[in-house]
Design an enzyme around this catalytic site. Structure first.
Site, PDB file in Angstrom:
ATOM      1  N   ASP A 156      -5.310  55.138  46.825  1.00 44.39           N
ATOM      2  CA  ASP A 156      -4.627  55.150  48.125  1.00 44.39           C
ATOM      3  C   ASP A 156      -4.899  53.918  48.978  1.00 44.39           C
ATOM      4  OD1 ASP A 156      -3.571  57.555  47.496  1.00 44.39           O
ATOM      5  OD2 ASP A 156      -5.128  58.735  48.491  1.00 44.39           O
ATOM      6  N   HIS A 174     -12.229  26.113  41.845  1.00 41.01           N
ATOM      7  CA  HIS A 174     -11.790  27.342  42.514  1.00 41.01           C
ATOM      8  C   HIS A 174     -12.879  28.416  42.499  1.00 41.01           C
ATOM      9  CE1 HIS A 174      -7.296  26.153  42.002  1.00 41.01           C
ATOM     10  NE2 HIS A 174      -7.887  25.522  42.990  1.00 41.01           N
ATOM     11  N   ASP A 193     -14.648  25.195  51.083  1.00 42.23           N
ATOM     12  CA  ASP A 193     -13.203  25.011  51.239  1.00 42.23           C
ATOM     13  C   ASP A 193     -12.687  26.302  51.835  1.00 42.23           C
ATOM     14  OD1 ASP A 193     -10.471  24.714  51.005  1.00 42.23           O
ATOM     15  OD2 ASP A 193     -10.533  23.918  48.960  1.00 42.23           O
ATOM     16  N   ASP A 200      -6.333  24.386  55.943  1.00 45.83           N
ATOM     17  CA  ASP A 200      -6.968  24.211  54.626  1.00 45.83           C
ATOM     18  C   ASP A 200      -7.973  23.065  54.768  1.00 45.83           C
ATOM     19  OD1 ASP A 200      -7.589  24.033  51.965  1.00 45.83           O
ATOM     20  OD2 ASP A 200      -5.607  23.375  51.296  1.00 45.83           O
ATOM     21  N   HIS A 234      -7.978  16.576  40.309  1.00 46.75           N
ATOM     22  CA  HIS A 234      -6.838  17.134  41.050  1.00 46.75           C
ATOM     23  C   HIS A 234      -6.179  16.037  41.870  1.00 46.75           C
ATOM     24  CE1 HIS A 234      -9.187  17.242  44.830  1.00 46.75           C
ATOM     25  NE2 HIS A 234     -10.193  17.728  44.126  1.00 46.75           N
ATOM     26  N   HIS A 285      -1.337  18.271  49.169  1.00 46.07           N
ATOM     27  CA  HIS A 285      -0.136  19.097  48.974  1.00 46.07           C
ATOM     28  C   HIS A 285       0.465  19.354  50.341  1.00 46.07           C
ATOM     29  CE1 HIS A 285      -2.817  22.340  50.328  1.00 46.07           C
ATOM     30  NE2 HIS A 285      -3.718  21.851  49.486  1.00 46.07           N
ATOM     31  N   HIS A 320      -0.289  26.032  49.650  1.00 50.42           N
ATOM     32  CA  HIS A 320       0.423  25.020  48.872  1.00 50.42           C
ATOM     33  C   HIS A 320       1.887  25.224  49.249  1.00 50.42           C
ATOM     34  CE1 HIS A 320      -3.015  24.645  45.701  1.00 50.42           C
ATOM     35  NE2 HIS A 320      -3.377  24.331  46.913  1.00 50.42           N
ATOM     36  N   GLU A 352      -7.294  15.377  50.465  1.00 50.73           N
ATOM     37  CA  GLU A 352      -8.498  16.029  49.968  1.00 50.73           C
ATOM     38  C   GLU A 352      -9.065  15.418  48.694  1.00 50.73           C
ATOM     39  OE1 GLU A 352      -7.777  19.946  48.167  1.00 50.73           O
ATOM     40  OE2 GLU A 352      -5.753  19.887  48.978  1.00 50.73           O
ATOM     41  N   TYR A 358     -16.555  15.240  41.259  1.00 52.67           N
ATOM     42  CA  TYR A 358     -17.305  16.386  40.717  1.00 52.67           C
ATOM     43  C   TYR A 358     -18.024  15.934  39.459  1.00 52.67           C
ATOM     44  CZ  TYR A 358     -13.615  18.203  43.680  1.00 52.67           C
ATOM     45  OH  TYR A 358     -12.750  18.393  44.735  1.00 52.67           O
ATOM     46  N   ARG A 384     -15.983  17.378  48.068  1.00 50.00           N
ATOM     47  CA  ARG A 384     -14.578  17.260  48.472  1.00 50.00           C
ATOM     48  C   ARG A 384     -14.563  17.205  49.998  1.00 50.00           C
ATOM     49  NH1 ARG A 384     -12.666  20.951  45.673  1.00 50.00           N
ATOM     50  NH2 ARG A 384     -12.365  22.768  47.004  1.00 50.00           N
ATOM     51  N   GLU A 393     -11.625  17.535  52.942  1.00 49.56           N
ATOM     52  CA  GLU A 393     -10.196  17.883  53.065  1.00 49.56           C
ATOM     53  C   GLU A 393      -9.804  18.081  54.522  1.00 49.56           C
ATOM     54  OE1 GLU A 393      -9.048  21.652  51.223  1.00 49.56           O
ATOM     55  OE2 GLU A 393      -6.960  20.991  51.206  1.00 49.56           O
TER      56      GLU A 393
HETATM   57  N1  GLY Z   1      -7.842  25.509  49.182  1.00 50.37           N
HETATM   58  C1  GLY Z   1      -6.935  25.153  48.183  1.00 50.37           C
HETATM   59  C2  GLY Z   1      -6.658  23.733  48.178  1.00 50.37           C
HETATM   60  O1  GLY Z   1      -7.397  22.965  48.739  1.00 50.37           O
HETATM   61  O2  GLY Z   1      -5.667  23.289  47.678  1.00 50.37           O
HETATM   62 MN    MN Z   2      -5.810  21.930  49.799  1.00 59.32          MN
HETATM   63 MN    MN Z   3      -8.672  23.526  50.300  1.00 57.81          MN
END
Ligand code: GLY
Ligand code: MN
Ligand code: MN
Length: 436
Positions: A37, A240, A257, A268, A347, A351, A358, A381, A385, A403, A405
């Protein structure tokens, strides 16, 4: 908050582009069961919310430009005092008209009866196919029902047009009020990151830091825009990582993050800082490389530059920096061509950002990178790593994941960093952590 006037302006803009003889069908998200539920927190579909401002499940917006009896129709749950005792207030069909400015509204239970009739006089159906298989089938059933009636003289729409094409281009250009909402979301994310920096010390768990972030989000009536990443040491090298379960160790870095969502708009933000408040020599050296890359990339966020310009700038600065530190060997120009940096930077530099983290919007137009234009918001960002065991890399760099960002608005001149209210330089971070 976005006003009803703006939602109406968006619908009118979309309808102008669709033209007469068209119908758009936009369902919202459905409730998702977590277990028995218990449901996951409800979040409206972004396209639906963008056009309606309605936060209820079980609703469908229908737009029919130039329909004499009303262009904007809403299907939604009827009011039901017993159900509302359990699940809260519903707007009902009267509220859909009075509060949400629908020209007409119908109970969602009648949609199978009513919608085929509305489609009948239209040639083109604007609909996003493929993201909701169950709803796709219903749309096809409605069309098939009309086709069965062809012999009796009924017309059927003969063109399916992807709604995203028009709608997602609209969403890419943020209005003044959207920017205001996004700035508010970013401000709260910054407050959360500052709080996290001040709460951090060796022996604390990642989830305790996550709790500090949540505290700032919720007290501002916001929710996380995505699962917060709180990764100490080796976990900072997992892009992630969301377990957030480990203890934070003296001498490690912590990568956070985390962004808040306000009125369905995301922030973000990522910061990386030392658990004990002081960067080691190796950490500082690598951090300065990422920071310089981010600074160079943000400078490229200007109208007329294309989408890839910030990424190219970040790659240049980081490749040179890695060579200087002896982590990459060779000539920067060759290493960039060979994409040698990809072992440590896998990466892209950003974005689009908006209702979705995203966000929607094409990155290429006609095969070429899109030009940046005022009103677009993107993240910048860069990161590096270096997990333990990285071949050919001295041990002192192992388990460093960094990172940085930020959320950046393209304006007609200088880039506008929406998330600047949280320390970014080594000196600023160490000062805030010392004060905490
Ligand atoms: N938090 C996801 C990214 O940085 O794209
Ligand atoms: Mn991002
Ligand atoms: Mn992020």
């Amino acid at each position: 908050m976005i006003t009803q006037k703006e939602f109406s302006r968006r619908r009118n803009q979309l309808m102008r582009m669709m033209g007469k003889g068209s119908i758009a069908i936009i369902p919202t998200a459905t409730e998702q069961i977590r277990n028995r539920d218990v449901e996951f927190p409800f979040r409206p579909d972004s396209d639906f919310y963008y056009l309606t401002g309605l936060h209820e499940p079980d609703a469908i917006a229908v737009l029919i430009p130039k329909r004499p009896h009303g262009e904007y129709l809403l299907f939604c749950n009827e009011r039901d005092s017993e159900m509302e005792t359990w699940t809260g207030r519903r707007i009902g069909t009267a509220g859909a008209i009075e509060e949400f400015n629908a020209d007409d509204a119908f109970p969602i239970s009648d949609v199978d009866e009513i919608l085929p009739g509305l489609m009948e006089s239209c040639e083109r159906v604007f609909y996003t196919m493929g993201s909701r298989p169950a709803f796709d089938r219903r749309v096809m059933e409605w069309v098939n029902r009309l086709r069965e009636g062809v012999r009796t003289g009924m017309r059927t729409p003969d063109k399916f047009v992807s709604l995203e094409h028009l709608l997602h281009d609209m969403r890419l250009y943020k209005s003044r009020s959207e920017i205001r909402v996004m700035r508010t979301a970013a401000r709260v994310a910054c407050r959360a990151h500052r709080r996290a920096m001040q709460a951090c010390q060796p022996g604390v768990h990642e989830y305790e830091i996550e709790a500090e972030l949540l505290h700032e989000f919720r007290r501002a009536d916001m929710v996380p825009a995505y699962s917060s990443i709180v990764g100490g040491g080796a976990n900072g090298c997992v892009l992630h990582y969301t377990e957030n379960s480990a203890v934070l160790n003296d001498g490690d870095l912590l990568l956070i993050d985390a962004g808040s969502e306000y009125d369905c708009y995301a922030s973000d933000v990522t910061r990386t800082f030392p658990v004990n408040g002081r960067f080691s020599t190796a950490q500082k050296a690598l951090y300065e490389v990422v920071l310089a890359a981010q600074t160079a990339a943000i400078k490229k966020v200007r109208p007329g530059n294309h989408w890839n310009a910030p990424h190219a700038a970040a790659v240049r600065v980081m490749t040179r920096g890695l060579v200087k530190l002896g982590i990459l060997k060779g000539k920067p120009a060759d290493l960039i061509k060979k994409e040698a940096y990809r072992s440590f930077y896998m990466h892209r530099t950003g974005h689009w950002l908006g209702m979705d983290v995203h966000d929607v919007g094409d990155y290429k137009v006609g095969g070429a990178w899109r030009e940046l234009e005022p009103g677009m918001v993107l993240t910048v960002e860069p990161g590096l790593y270096i997990p333990a065991g990285s071949r050919g890399v001295a041990r002192k760099w192992w388990n460093i994941g960094i990172r940085i960002e930020d959320d950046v608005l393209v304006t007609k001149d200088e880039p506008d960093v929406l998330s600047e209210a949280v320390p970014r330089t080594v000196a600023e971070i160490e000062a805030l952590m010392a004060a905490g």
